[in-house]
Scaffold this motif. Structure first.
Motif, PDB file in Angstrom:
ATOM      1  N   MET A  53      -2.404  60.017 -35.265  1.00 23.84           N
ATOM      2  CA  MET A  53      -1.826  59.388 -36.449  1.00 23.84           C
ATOM      3  C   MET A  53      -2.733  59.543 -37.670  1.00 23.84           C
ATOM      4  O   MET A  53      -2.282  59.447 -38.806  1.00 23.84           O
ATOM      5  CB  MET A  53      -1.583  57.892 -36.208  1.00 23.84           C
ATOM      6  N   VAL A  81       3.952  65.493 -32.776  1.00 27.52           N
ATOM      7  CA  VAL A  81       5.127  64.641 -32.603  1.00 27.52           C
ATOM      8  C   VAL A  81       5.304  64.275 -31.127  1.00 27.52           C
ATOM      9  O   VAL A  81       5.605  63.126 -30.777  1.00 27.52           O
ATOM     10  CB  VAL A  81       6.382  65.345 -33.158  1.00 27.52           C
ATOM     11  N   ARG A  84       2.752  61.632 -30.070  1.00 26.33           N
ATOM     12  CA  ARG A  84       3.090  60.274 -30.510  1.00 26.33           C
ATOM     13  C   ARG A  84       4.252  59.705 -29.704  1.00 26.33           C
ATOM     14  O   ARG A  84       4.412  58.487 -29.620  1.00 26.33           O
ATOM     15  CB  ARG A  84       3.438  60.284 -32.001  1.00 26.33           C
ATOM     16  N   ARG A  85       5.087  60.588 -29.145  1.00 27.57           N
ATOM     17  CA  ARG A  85       6.194  60.076 -28.320  1.00 27.57           C
ATOM     18  C   ARG A  85       5.691  59.477 -27.036  1.00 27.57           C
ATOM     19  O   ARG A  85       6.341  58.622 -26.443  1.00 27.57           O
ATOM     20  CB  ARG A  85       7.181  61.203 -28.019  1.00 27.57           C
ATOM     21  N   LEU A 112      15.252  58.689 -30.992  1.00 26.98           N
ATOM     22  CA  LEU A 112      14.577  59.872 -31.542  1.00 26.98           C
ATOM     23  C   LEU A 112      14.399  60.929 -30.457  1.00 26.98           C
ATOM     24  O   LEU A 112      14.468  62.125 -30.717  1.00 26.98           O
ATOM     25  CB  LEU A 112      13.209  59.496 -32.102  1.00 26.98           C
TER      26      LEU A 112
ATOM     27  N   LEU B 212       6.553  57.411 -37.678  1.00 27.98           N
ATOM     28  CA  LEU B 212       5.788  58.565 -37.197  1.00 27.98           C
ATOM     29  C   LEU B 212       5.137  58.261 -35.846  1.00 27.98           C
ATOM     30  O   LEU B 212       5.095  59.117 -34.961  1.00 27.98           O
ATOM     31  CB  LEU B 212       4.712  58.950 -38.214  1.00 27.98           C
ATOM     32  N   ALA B 213       4.645  57.017 -35.701  1.00 28.99           N
ATOM     33  CA  ALA B 213       3.976  56.665 -34.452  1.00 28.99           C
ATOM     34  C   ALA B 213       4.951  56.661 -33.284  1.00 28.99           C
ATOM     35  O   ALA B 213       4.554  56.773 -32.133  1.00 28.99           O
ATOM     36  CB  ALA B 213       3.302  55.302 -34.583  1.00 28.99           C
ATOM     37  N   LEU B 214       6.256  56.500 -33.591  1.00 32.47           N
ATOM     38  CA  LEU B 214       7.254  56.547 -32.515  1.00 32.47           C
ATOM     39  C   LEU B 214       7.586  57.980 -32.132  1.00 32.47           C
ATOM     40  O   LEU B 214       8.408  58.219 -31.258  1.00 32.47           O
ATOM     41  CB  LEU B 214       8.533  55.858 -32.964  1.00 32.47           C
ATOM     42  N   GLY B 215       6.978  58.937 -32.836  1.00 28.00           N
ATOM     43  CA  GLY B 215       7.273  60.329 -32.537  1.00 28.00           C
ATOM     44  C   GLY B 215       8.419  60.869 -33.353  1.00 28.00           C
ATOM     45  O   GLY B 215       9.164  61.721 -32.894  1.00 28.00           O
ATOM     46  N   ALA B 216       8.569  60.362 -34.583  1.00 27.60           N
ATOM     47  CA  ALA B 216       9.598  60.899 -35.461  1.00 27.60           C
ATOM     48  C   ALA B 216       9.050  62.139 -36.161  1.00 27.60           C
ATOM     49  O   ALA B 216       7.887  62.158 -36.548  1.00 27.60           O
ATOM     50  CB  ALA B 216      10.011  59.865 -36.510  1.00 27.60           C
TER      51      ALA B 216
END
Lengths: 258, 324
Positions: A53, A81, A84-85, A112, B212-216
Motif C-alpha cells: 500500500m 492488486v 492486496r486482495r 471486486l 485499494l487495500a481491498l484489491g481494487a
C-alpha cells in the motif's frame, strides 16, 4: 489462509528519503505481532509495505524481500492488486464506503474479485459480520448506509470487510486510535478471537494495547532526525515488556521518552 | 479613580467594536441584497416590457412557430421553434461534453502525476477564455464545412431516428444544430471539467486507500469511491454548463443558418435560439411593441436558465448534505 511473513533486509524509500532501514522480522501464522515505537519511526511504513500500500505514494520503493509463505510479494511477476486482495488492511480511521449499504460494504472485496452469486454474498456478509462481532447490532439494517453507524461499529464493519475475503494476513494500522475505550475493548476482544484464523500484524501507539493483544512485539525507533527508522528489537511480548534486551526499548516502554 | 477609568474603558471599546461589526454587517448584507434586487428588477423589467406585446399577440405564444413583428397592428409571434432549437443544441452539447469532461477530470485528478496535471488543467481553463465570437467563426467557417460528410452520413443512414431526419436547411456548409451543438460542447467543457475536477480531487484519501487495500484496480477504486463521492458535484457542474449553453448567443448566431420553414425537431435544422433570435433583431429595436415580443422571448430564457441553475444548486446542496 493464515500465512507467515518473513521480512528480509527491507529498506523503504520515499524518493530520496530513506524511511526505514534494514528490517529483518518473522511474523508467524495465527499469531498477533505488534509494532510499537515513537511517531515517525517507520512502523506504519513497514506495515504498509506488507501489502504494497505504501506504493500509492508517489516515489515510494523498497529494497529487500517480503516473503509470504516463501513467495516474494515484490517479485516482478507479482501484481500489487493481487497482493492486496489476499492481505486485508484496517486503517486508523474507520473508512466504510459511505454510499454503500452495510451489506455491500462487507462484500465489496468479494465483488471486486468477481463473485456475483447473491446467496453466496449474503452468506459471507453474515459470517463476516458475525466474525467481527457486529451481526447482532446491524442484522436488521443491512441495507442502510454504512456511514450511519457509530465509530466503533464502523471500525468493526471495516474489519468485517477485510476478513470477508478470507485474507492470508490481516494488517491493522492503529485501529483503535480514533475510538472510545469501550469500542477499543470490543476491537481488542475481536483481535484475540480473530487470531485463531488469521495472522495479524497491528501497529499501535498504546503500549498497554500491545501488551494485551499481541504475542510478539517489535519495537521501532529513530536514531535521530532525518535518519531512517530502525527495528530495534523483536521478541515475545511478555519478554519485551518485562525484560527487554535493548536499553532503548526499556526506556520507551517505561515511558522515559516517546 | 484610576480603577474607575480602567473599569469603564473596556465597555467603551467593546461598543466601538460592536459598531464596527454593525457597519461590516450592513455592508455585507447590502452587497448581497444588490444581487437579489438586481435579479428581481431584471425579471420585473422583462415582465413589464413583455406584457403589452403579449396582449397584442394574435397567435399562441408558446405553441406557434411563426415570428412576425414588423406590423405592430398585427403582431404574431410564438417561441416554439426558438425553444426547440435552444433545447436541442444545448442537450446535444451536454451529451457530448459530459462524458468528455468526466474523462478529463478523472485523468487530471487520478491518473496524471500532479506536476503534469497542473499545466494541463490551465490549458483546459484557457479554453474558457476564448471569446465566443472566435468559437462562432471557427464553427461556421472551419468545423461546419468539415462536419458536412459526417452529417450527411448520419442523415442518410440514421434518418429513421427523428433527430437525424431531414432538417429545414441544406446540409451543405453545416449551418445546423449539429454543428452548433458540438461548438457549444467545446465551450461548456471547461466549466464542467473545472467543477468535476474540484469534487473528484476532494475524494477522501482514506476512502481511496480503503478501496485499494481491498484489491481494487485504479478504475475499480474510481468506480467505488471517486464517482459516488463526486456524482452530485459533477451533475451540478453539468447543469452550470447547460446554463451557459442555453444562453450562448453570438457563436450560435453565426453558425446557424436561418430557415424558411418551421422546425422538424432534427439536428439538421437551422433557425434561431432564444438568444440568437434576440441578438439578430437588436438593430431594429425601435418600436416598443415589436421589441416587447423579443423581450418576452428573453423572459422565457431568463426563467428557463434560472430554473436550470436552481436545479444545479439543489443537486449540489443535497450531495453536500449527504457527504458530511
Amino acid at each position: 489462509m493464515a500465512k507467515r511473513f518473513d521480512i528480509k533486509d527491507l529498506n523503504i524509500y520515499y524518493g530520496k528519503f530513506h524511511a526505514v532501514s534494514s528490517v529483518n522480522l518473522a511474523v508467524p501464522p495465527r499469531n498477533v505481532t505488534a509494532f510499537i515505537g515513537p511517531s515517525g519511526c517507520g512502523k506504519s511504513t513497514v506495515l504498509r509495505s506488507l501489502n504494497r500500500m505504501h506504493e500509492v505514494a508517489p516515489g515510494a520503493r523498497v529494497e529487500g524481500k517480503v516473503l509470504l509463505d516463501g513467495e516474494d510479494i515484490y517479485a516482478s511477476t507479482v501484481d500489487p492488486v493481487e497482493v492486496r486482495r489476499t492481505i486485508g488492511m484496517v486503517f486508523q480511521r474507520p473508512n466504510p464506503f459511505p454510499t454503500m449499504s452495510i451489506r455491500d460494504n462487507v462484500v465489496a472485496g468479494l465483488k471486486l474479485a468477481g463473485v456475483k452469486n447473491k446467496k453466496k454474498l449474503d452468506e459471507v456478509a453474515e459470517r463476516s459480520l458475525r466474525g467481527a462481532n457486529l451481526w447482532n447490532e446491524v442484522k436488521d439494517r443491512l441495507d442502510r448506509p454504512g456511514g450511519g453507524l457509530s465509530g466503533g461499529q464502523q471500525q468493526r464493519l471495516c474489519i468485517a470487510r477485510a476478513i470477508a475475503v478470507q485474507p492470508d494476513v490481516l494488517l491493522m494500522d492503529e485501529p483503535c486510535s480514533a475510538l472510545d475505550p469501550i469500542s477499543t475493548l470490543a476491537i481488542e476482544d475481536l483481535i484475540t478471537e480473530l487470531k485463531k484464523d488469521f495472522t495479524i500484524v497491528i501497529v499501535t501507539h498504546n503500549m498497554q494495547q500491545a501488551a494485551r493483544v499481541s504475542d510478539q512485539t517489535a519495537f521501532f525507533n529513530l536514531l535521530g532526525v532525518g535518519q531512517p527508522g530502525q527495528l530495534i528489537e523483536v521478541d515475545d511480548t511478555e519478554k519485551i515488556f518485562s525484560n527487554p534486551s535493548q536499553k532503548a526499548t526499556e526506556d520507551y516502554i517505561s515511558g522515559r521518552f516517546g | 479613580m484610576t480603577d474607575n477609568v480602567t473599569g469603564s474603558s473596556p465597555p467603551a471599546r467593546s461598543t466601538g467594536r460592536r459598531r464596527g461589526d454593525g457597519i461590516f454587517r450592513s455592508m455585507t448584507t447590502g452587497s448581497s441584497l444588490v444581487i437579489v434586487v438586481s435579479i428581481g428588477l431584471i425579471g420585473l423589467f422583462l415582465l413589464i416590457q413583455a406584457v403589452p406585446s403579449l396582449q397584442a399577440n394574435t397567435i399562441n405564444f408558446f405553441t406557434s412557430a411563426e415570428w412576425s413583428t414588423g406590423d405592430v397592428g398585427n403582431l404574431a409571434f410564438g417561441i416554439r421553434d426558438l425553444l426547440v432549437v435552444t433545447v436541442l443544441s444545448s442537450l446535444l452539447a451536454l451529451a457530448i461534453a459530459m462524458p468528455i469532461a468526466m474523462g478529463i477530470a478523472l485523468f487530471l485528478t487520478h491518473y496524471l502525476p500532479p506536476k503534469i496535471a497542473q499545466p494541463f488543467a490551465y490549458v483546459i481553463d484557457l479554453l474558457a477564455a476564448v471569446p465566443s465570437i472566435v468559437f462562432g467563426l471557427w464553427g461556421a467557417k472551419v468545423l461546419g464545412p468539415s462536419l458536412e460528410p459526417i452529417a450527411t452520413f448520419l442523415n442518410e443512414n440514421l434518418s429513421w431516428i427523428p433527430l437525424f431526419s431531414d432538417g429545414n436547411v441544406s446540409l451543405s456548409g453545416g449551418g445546423n444544430i449539429f454543428t452548433a451543438g458540438i461548438v457549444l460542447a467545446i465551450m461548456i467543457l471547461p466549466i464542467i471539467t473545472a467543477v468535476s475536477r474540484e469534487v473528484f480531487r476532494q475524494t477522501p484519501a482514506m476512502q481511496i486507500e480503503g478501496a485499494l487495500a481491498l484489491g481494487a484496480t485504479r478504475w475499480e477504486m474510481i468506480r467505488t469511491t471517486v464517482l459516488p463521492f463526486g456524482r452530485s458535484g459533477y451533475i451540478a457542474g453539468s447543469m452550470l454548463g447547460l446554463g451557459r449553453a442555453l444562453g450562448e448567443t453570438v457563436a450560435v448566431l453565426i453558425i446557424l443558418r436561418s430557415a424558411s420553414s418551421s422546425s422538424t425537431f432534427s439536428f439538421f435544422d437551422g433557425g434561431y435560439t432564444f438568444a440568437s433570435k434576440i441578438a439578430s433583431a437588436a438593430p431594429e429595436f425601435s418600436e416598443p411593441l415589436s421589441t416587447g415580443a423579443y423581450i418576452a422571448a428573453g423572459l422565457v430564457l431568463f426563467v428557463f436558465t434560472f430554473a436550470v441553475n436552481a436545479l444545479a444548486r439543489y443537486i449540489a446542496g443535497r450531495g453536500k448534505a449527504k457527504a458530511s
